[in-house]
Design an enzyme around this catalytic site. Sequence first.
Site, mmCIF file in Angstrom:
data_model
loop_
_atom_site.group_PDB
_atom_site.id
_atom_site.type_symbol
_atom_site.label_atom_id
_atom_site.label_comp_id
_atom_site.label_asym_id
_atom_site.label_seq_id
_atom_site.Cartn_x
_atom_site.Cartn_y
_atom_site.Cartn_z
ATOM 1 N N CYS A 2 46.316 42.259 60.762
ATOM 2 C CA CYS A 2 45.654 42.641 62.019
ATOM 3 C C CYS A 2 44.135 42.708 61.857
ATOM 4 C CB CYS A 2 46.121 44.023 62.454
ATOM 5 S SG CYS A 2 47.895 44.171 62.527
ATOM 6 N N ARG A 27 42.471 35.919 59.682
ATOM 7 C CA ARG A 27 43.302 36.899 58.974
ATOM 8 C C ARG A 27 44.787 36.713 59.277
ATOM 9 N NH1 ARG A 27 40.447 41.504 57.326
ATOM 10 N NH2 ARG A 27 42.204 42.867 57.744
ATOM 11 N N TRP A 76 49.310 41.333 63.884
ATOM 12 C CA TRP A 76 50.279 40.607 63.063
ATOM 13 C C TRP A 76 51.509 41.509 63.028
ATOM 14 C CZ3 TRP A 76 52.959 41.005 58.355
ATOM 15 C CH2 TRP A 76 53.391 39.791 57.802
ATOM 16 N N ASN A 102 45.748 48.850 62.159
ATOM 17 C CA ASN A 102 46.169 47.893 61.134
ATOM 18 C C ASN A 102 46.876 48.722 60.070
ATOM 19 O OD1 ASN A 102 46.399 45.955 59.175
ATOM 20 N ND2 ASN A 102 44.202 45.813 58.728
ATOM 21 N N GLY A 103 48.099 48.322 59.703
ATOM 22 C CA GLY A 103 48.837 49.082 58.684
ATOM 23 C C GLY A 103 50.216 49.457 59.192
ATOM 24 N N GLU A 482 50.469 27.066 41.318
ATOM 25 C CA GLU A 482 49.484 27.123 42.395
ATOM 26 C C GLU A 482 49.616 25.901 43.314
ATOM 27 O OE1 GLU A 482 47.799 29.172 43.756
ATOM 28 O OE2 GLU A 482 46.156 28.200 44.779
ATOM 29 N N LYS A 486 50.419 26.089 47.304
ATOM 30 C CA LYS A 486 49.487 25.484 48.274
ATOM 31 C C LYS A 486 50.254 24.569 49.218
ATOM 32 C CE LYS A 486 46.793 27.170 48.022
ATOM 33 N NZ LYS A 486 46.100 28.326 47.573
ATOM 34 N N GLU A 489 52.771 26.581 51.573
ATOM 35 C CA GLU A 489 52.223 27.469 52.601
ATOM 36 C C GLU A 489 51.595 26.721 53.773
ATOM 37 O OE1 GLU A 489 49.092 30.184 51.339
ATOM 38 O OE2 GLU A 489 48.448 28.766 49.828
ATOM 39 N N HIS A 505 67.804 23.149 31.945
ATOM 40 C CA HIS A 505 68.619 24.368 31.994
ATOM 41 C C HIS A 505 69.118 24.656 33.408
ATOM 42 C CE1 HIS A 505 67.725 25.044 27.811
ATOM 43 N NE2 HIS A 505 66.459 24.783 28.087
ATOM 44 N N LYS A 605 45.598 36.247 55.962
ATOM 45 C CA LYS A 605 44.632 36.051 54.880
ATOM 46 C C LYS A 605 44.594 37.252 53.942
ATOM 47 C CE LYS A 605 41.304 34.005 52.655
ATOM 48 N NZ LYS A 605 41.780 32.991 51.690
HETATM 49 C C1 F6R Z 1 47.552 31.655 48.868
HETATM 50 C C2 F6R Z 1 46.846 32.900 49.030
HETATM 51 C C3 F6R Z 1 47.561 34.157 48.715
HETATM 52 C C4 F6R Z 1 46.607 35.172 48.068
HETATM 53 C C5 F6R Z 1 47.329 36.529 47.898
HETATM 54 C C6 F6R Z 1 46.441 37.532 47.203
HETATM 55 O O1 F6R Z 1 46.761 30.557 49.205
HETATM 56 O O2 F6R Z 1 45.710 32.929 49.436
HETATM 57 O O3 F6R Z 1 48.673 33.932 47.910
HETATM 58 O O4 F6R Z 1 46.189 34.671 46.839
HETATM 59 O O5 F6R Z 1 47.704 37.019 49.149
HETATM 60 O O6 F6R Z 1 45.290 37.766 47.947
HETATM 61 P P1 F6R Z 1 43.996 38.409 47.300
HETATM 62 O O7 F6R Z 1 43.492 37.467 46.280
HETATM 63 O O8 F6R Z 1 43.055 38.588 48.449
HETATM 64 O O9 F6R Z 1 44.419 39.719 46.688
#
Ligand code: F6R
Length: 610
Positions: A2, A27, A76, A102-103, A482, A486, A489, A505, A605
């Site tokens: 949020c 966000r 959100w 937010n929360g 990673e 990527k 997502e 395995h 985000k």
């Molecule tokens: C993926 C991504 C998330 C963040 C995760 C941790 O592209 O951005 O997996 O890496 O939510 O976020 P931070 O680094 O802000 O603690």
Amino acid sequence: MCGIVGYVGREEAGPILLDGLSRLEYRGYDSAGVAVYHPQVGLQVDKAKGRLQVLSDLLDGGKKIKGTLGLGHTRWATHGRPSDVNSHPQVSEDGLFAVVHNGIIENYSEIKEFLESKGVSFVSETDTEVVAQLLAYHYKGDLLEAVSKVLHRIRGAYALGILCADQPDRIVAARKDSPLILGRGDGFNMLASDVTAVIRYTRDVSYLDDGEIAQLTPNSVEVFDRYLRPVEKSVHHVDWEISAAEKGGYEHFMAKEIMEQPKAFRDTVSPRIQDGEIVLEGLNFDRAYLTSLDKVYIIACGSSYHVGMAGKYILEKLLRKPVEVALASEFRYCDPIVTDKTLALVISQSGETIDTLAALREAKRLGATVLSIVNVVGSTIARESDKVLYTWAGPEIAVATTKAYTTQLALVYLLALSCAKTLDSLSPEEYQELLRGFLRLPDKMEAILKHRDYIQYLASHYFNHSSIFFIGRNLDYAVGMEASLKLKEISYIHSEAYAAGELKHGTISLIEPGTLVIALAGYAPLFEKLVSNVVEVKSRGADVIGVTSAAQTGWLAPKVDAIIPLPDAHPLLLPSLEVLPMQLFAYYVALQRGCDIDKPRNLAKSVTVE
Ligand code: F6R
């Protein structure tokens, strides 16, 4: 998650609130709303499910709603599906209080039952409405007193913005475990979930701490603790340019941020190289301290955790110290073995991820020294760490992280090299070779980015696959994790990353003719082993894209369907390069599939709820 914006001043609040919310769109959200107060009209609340544009169209960009103070929110959904009625602001039954939040209020059902027993009716399914109704219940003419009473009754995580129609010259804010900043202007003041929402109006901000309450009028900002004792707050000046949070001609923030990586790397590293030596500000880890360490515990979530996975290989290799990597959401509940000789290395772009923050607090409680690698200056994780190293990546807006990943990794290298030098765990020649190679990485990144058309061509060939595997060993495996995240997502393609040696395995049973496997074969010491794994999946009919350094390309090319060559680099440094084509591949595949790249479905985000 949020986004919150609040404004109190002399200008019309509507357009400012909508503009602020648009800066917080990254966000992640599913509905939006505003509440604005006008002396003749009273409290006006408008909310709409869906994109902010729906609300903005409804309000003609905010011009239709009159008044010089108000609150805005992007939601959100946690409690209650996305809908107009569940959107914020939530308003008390008597129409006096509008609240954005937010929360999560953990004890909301218990409070709801209590209020219902007193005759209060609820209209939404949200936990936030409980706060608005409880404020109305406790309000006896003193707004701050009512807020303080409510904060003593609610449990959970919150950033709250509160407007009371009975006190229409002020807005009130409170926080616990969810970020909230105060923007200080001349004749106006603002509150917001982060700096991007206020930077067009003011660069002077204060960070609200847990348990604090702020009262904002056009000409004053007062902060109190939860017992209403005044608290002095310092004011910080934000110096990054507003253009850093704009697309700058790119179709997506993600594309811009991928391309910014060489610069972000240089900005992060250059100030820390002085006369050819690594200087990590404020870090006085001497030989005795480093020798005394029982382990390094890396704690993070998502991509930051993947940096930690690579970090384990790098730190263990260079320091010969045990390194454990934990997902923050697991660490906090696993009764971890941490002592006062443990260094907790906490990695977070936002500095606000709630699980990472809780894990940091747990590590501290158990006696560890906490060093964090953080991008957002002044964020909670940065403030609560014993020491912090900032990645100077600038604001990262795309939900899928790219430049934060590469700059976090850059700091892990600097930390490892600097500690290895102190410990003498590397020979001076090895140290110099690695440092020289490290400083050449941004030029090599530029070379990779220059050839992005080729990755786009590969993506146009493979974007229709429904399942993609990434295989690698050692550091390549960490990069594969990673790369896989990527891809899934932003393109919504099912994907897995496997340690190549694990295929036999179980997972190899999933390989059938046409399955796409991306073989990460950069790590030279295990190149031959990886080639054997490529042959195994090829002989079961997989399509294979190989990724390796230029020197090894000739060996791999005949065994695969397509190859992505990387500039040569020391094997330990290759992840910084290898990840770039993987980000580009995910980006172009998502583009081909018509996905909403900067705002992937269901994602936020900054994950500020557990
Ligand atoms: C993926 C991504 C998330 C963040 C995760 C941790 O592209 O951005 O997996 O890496 O939510 O976020 P931070 O680094 O802000 O603690």
